[in-house]
Design an enzyme around this catalytic site. Sequence first.
Site: not given
Ligand code: PLP
Length: 383
Positions: A73-74, A150, A180, A200-201, A238, A327
């Site tokens: 996700g990031t 989140n 989310q 994000s998986a 890759t 995070c």
């Molecule tokens: N966006 C939201 C709303 C999230 O809750 C999170 C992770 O907590 C992320 C992005 C980041 O995703 P990733 O951990 O896959 O980088």
Amino acid sequence: MSEKLIYLDNAATTRVSKAVADKMADAMTVGFYNPSALYARAVDISTDIRRMRSDISSALHAPDGELYFTSGGTEANNTALFCTRKPKGSRIIVGMGEHDSVFAPANELKAQGYDVQFAPINTNGTVDVAEFEKLLNDKVSLVSIMHASNETGGINDIGALVRLVRRVSPNAIFHSDGVQAVCKIPVNVRSLGVDLYSMSAHKFHGPKGIGALFVKKGTSIKPLLYGGGQEKGMRSGTESYPSIVGFAEAMRNGVASNLENNYSKMSQYREYLLQKLATEIDDIAVITNMNNFVPNVLTVAFKDVRGEVLLHSLEKHGILVGIGSACSSHHESRFKSLLGLDARHKDGIVRFSMSEENDISEVDFVVEKIKQELAVLTKFRRV
Ligand code: PLP
């Protein structure tokens, strides 16, 4: 330390399911070929990636060929914010409650000279639509508003926000962070009308380190990584075939067959947990209301206690909860000050986040332990 584990921090991450882990193990040991190689075994891997990309796309109602794998996700959010082409100095609107992987890039774009505006949020963590509208003008080039929060699980009406933006600034790019929301509620990127959508998986029993960005055809965006030209040149490197296998399998289990069942199981759990907390514990502030929220999150604030102190007290009983964004738990959540809680509740936020692996029979034990710990922790704090 208790042996029993009740894991209620699924919004931070989920356990990789056995089916996903098994398929990934095969992908690593049997399907290890570089998908760009020319022999048949490698071509098979490349064909399989194409098939999985297409399966994931159709689960989101995205046309084929508009989904790019990322490291999570990031990265998807950073790509949306930094790689979209925007006139220098143009206006960018970002929700005040966005995850740091949108919020921090937005601050960086501000430092680079863009007119970045932060849309205020309501006490349930969703964007205040009237305030959002006030920020719109024809200089808006990019908007980023998360689908589900989140911190609270609140759902933004992305379709309505997209329509508001299109009316005032038809060429603006609309991105939504769906990390989310995917596998929690039905997601149809076409009817939402977004240009970009992140996922994000590891939030739905897939592996960490893999996600995707949906990019609607025609969106003005440049590559994140240059190199061998994988992912149609958008993100060279890759492909992580085992991670993609895990992502696709988790998505298949989460969306294709089980979305409705999981939804009702998690909603029932949440409702019962809330009812027990509200009746058995003195004066909690409920941040997650029961309308328009993803089914797996319940955020409340307890009185006269710090969320992280309660978190550690519950951990002794094998109950793992969150206090908001894992995070960013190393720094004070920017979110806390936005929720309008009074002085006795504002430090007591706890987020319970379920998955379909939780069973409603856990709730009585959880609430009993919360009661027990609060009795000790708040004993000397009452005024
Ligand atoms: N966006 C939201 C709303 C999230 O809750 C999170 C992770 O907590 C992320 C992005 C980041 O995703 P990733 O951990 O896959 O980088």
